[in-house]
Design a protein around this motif. Structure first.
Motif, PDB file in Angstrom:
ATOM      1  N   LEU A  38     -50.392  14.672  52.922  1.00  0.00           N
ATOM      2  CA  LEU A  38     -49.246  15.607  53.411  1.00  0.00           C
ATOM      3  C   LEU A  38     -47.986  14.872  53.576  1.00  0.00           C
ATOM      4  O   LEU A  38     -46.880  15.414  53.081  1.00  0.00           O
ATOM      5  N   VAL A  39     -47.979  13.588  54.109  1.00  0.00           N
ATOM      6  CA  VAL A  39     -46.693  13.083  54.259  1.00  0.00           C
ATOM      7  C   VAL A  39     -46.019  12.641  52.920  1.00  0.00           C
ATOM      8  O   VAL A  39     -44.889  12.844  52.650  1.00  0.00           O
ATOM      9  N   GLU A  40     -46.935  12.241  51.765  1.00  0.00           N
ATOM     10  CA  GLU A  40     -46.373  11.962  50.778  1.00  0.00           C
ATOM     11  C   GLU A  40     -45.787  13.026  49.837  1.00  0.00           C
ATOM     12  O   GLU A  40     -44.657  13.322  49.381  1.00  0.00           O
ATOM     13  N   LEU A  41     -46.434  14.224  49.869  1.00  0.00           N
ATOM     14  CA  LEU A  41     -46.161  15.578  49.450  1.00  0.00           C
ATOM     15  C   LEU A  41     -44.742  15.962  50.030  1.00  0.00           C
ATOM     16  O   LEU A  41     -43.689  16.395  49.447  1.00  0.00           O
ATOM     17  N   ASN A  42     -44.695  16.161  51.625  1.00  0.00           N
ATOM     18  CA  ASN A  42     -43.382  16.031  52.154  1.00  0.00           C
ATOM     19  C   ASN A  42     -42.407  15.379  51.414  1.00  0.00           C
ATOM     20  O   ASN A  42     -40.974  15.758  51.030  1.00  0.00           O
ATOM     21  N   PRO A 102     -54.754  22.928  51.756  1.00  0.00           N
ATOM     22  CA  PRO A 102     -55.348  24.295  52.081  1.00  0.00           C
ATOM     23  C   PRO A 102     -54.595  25.354  51.257  1.00  0.00           C
ATOM     24  O   PRO A 102     -53.337  25.345  51.270  1.00  0.00           O
ATOM     25  N   GLY A 103     -55.299  26.630  51.636  1.00  0.00           N
ATOM     26  CA  GLY A 103     -54.592  27.911  50.978  1.00  0.00           C
ATOM     27  C   GLY A 103     -53.169  28.192  51.278  1.00  0.00           C
ATOM     28  O   GLY A 103     -52.204  28.282  50.417  1.00  0.00           O
ATOM     29  N   GLU A 104     -52.910  28.458  52.423  1.00  0.00           N
ATOM     30  CA  GLU A 104     -51.495  28.830  52.817  1.00  0.00           C
ATOM     31  C   GLU A 104     -50.429  27.921  52.365  1.00  0.00           C
ATOM     32  O   GLU A 104     -49.336  27.957  51.986  1.00  0.00           O
ATOM     33  N   ALA A 105     -50.737  26.262  52.708  1.00  0.00           N
ATOM     34  CA  ALA A 105     -49.905  25.462  52.567  1.00  0.00           C
ATOM     35  C   ALA A 105     -49.740  25.097  50.975  1.00  0.00           C
ATOM     36  O   ALA A 105     -48.520  25.139  50.734  1.00  0.00           O
ATOM     37  N   ARG A 106     -50.585  25.343  50.258  1.00  0.00           N
ATOM     38  CA  ARG A 106     -50.595  25.423  48.852  1.00  0.00           C
ATOM     39  C   ARG A 106     -49.732  26.455  48.353  1.00  0.00           C
ATOM     40  O   ARG A 106     -48.864  26.188  47.472  1.00  0.00           O
ATOM     41  N   ALA A 145     -45.415  24.915  56.871  1.00  0.00           N
ATOM     42  CA  ALA A 145     -46.857  24.690  56.398  1.00  0.00           C
ATOM     43  C   ALA A 145     -47.368  23.378  56.450  1.00  0.00           C
ATOM     44  O   ALA A 145     -48.560  23.273  56.995  1.00  0.00           O
ATOM     45  N   LEU A 146     -46.745  22.479  55.849  1.00  0.00           N
ATOM     46  CA  LEU A 146     -47.059  21.194  55.919  1.00  0.00           C
ATOM     47  C   LEU A 146     -47.402  20.471  57.370  1.00  0.00           C
ATOM     48  O   LEU A 146     -48.370  19.927  57.686  1.00  0.00           O
TER      49      LEU A 146
END
Length: 174
Positions: A38-42, A102-106, A145-146
């Motif tokens: 999550l941190v990397e994607l952010n 997860p779904g919503e974050a994706r 979301a993240l």
């Protein structure tokens, strides 16, 4: 007989404790992996958005010089370099979207990715440039979301350490 029964009960209790410890360790590893992702994607999303101003500046300079017929070799190379950076950042984000979210974050990250992708295309194709308001709205939704998922993971960890339970999407599935 009592000694054997006590030994059997102790063995079962110890086996249950070991299984519980193994499950807790596995859950911690999964959460740590997800948090790192999550941190990397952010960071990748921020990097992707951050490639747009240099791309816009390079294109503006190139187009202005092209109209004046004063394009230098550097003026011609800079838009290509900026677009290469934008493309690399886009690929990095895209490669991570379906990985663990997860779904919503994706869904939110996908929408943000698409908004930035559209903005970069608008920079190349449209003299007026992109609608950064739409892109900003989508990015904010993705960041929220993240962040919500990170808070959910930390809330679950805090509740487990205090002995309370909290129903989260990941625990509801189980």
């Amino acid at each position: 007989m009592a000694t054997q029964l006590t030994g059997l009960l102790n063995h079962r209790r110890q086996r249950a404790e070991r299984a519980e410890d193994a499950e807790a360790a596995s859950r911690r590893r999964q959460e740590e992996f997800e948090l790192a992702h999550l941190v990397e994607l952010n960071g990748l999303l921020h990097e992707y958005v951050g490639t747009l101003p240099p791309l816009a500046g390079a294109l503006r300079t190139y187009w202005a010089r092209a109209q004046e017929l004063t394009v230098t070799e550097r003026d011609a190379a800079f838009p290509h370099e900026a677009m290469t950076a934008t493309t690399a950042a886009a690929r990095a984000v895209r490669s991570q979207i379906g990985f663990i979210l997860p779904g919503e974050a994706r869904q939110r990250v996908t929408e943000a990715y698409e908004a930035v992708d559209l903005a970069s295309a608008d920079l190349l194709l449209n003299d007026e440039g992109p609608d950064f308001g739409v892109m900003g709205t989508q990015m904010n939704k993705a960041y929220e979301a993240l962040s919500a998922r990170v808070r959910e993971i930390y809330a679950g960890q805090a509740n487990r350490s205090t002995g309370r339970t909290l129903a989260t999407p990941s625990t509801r599935r189980a």
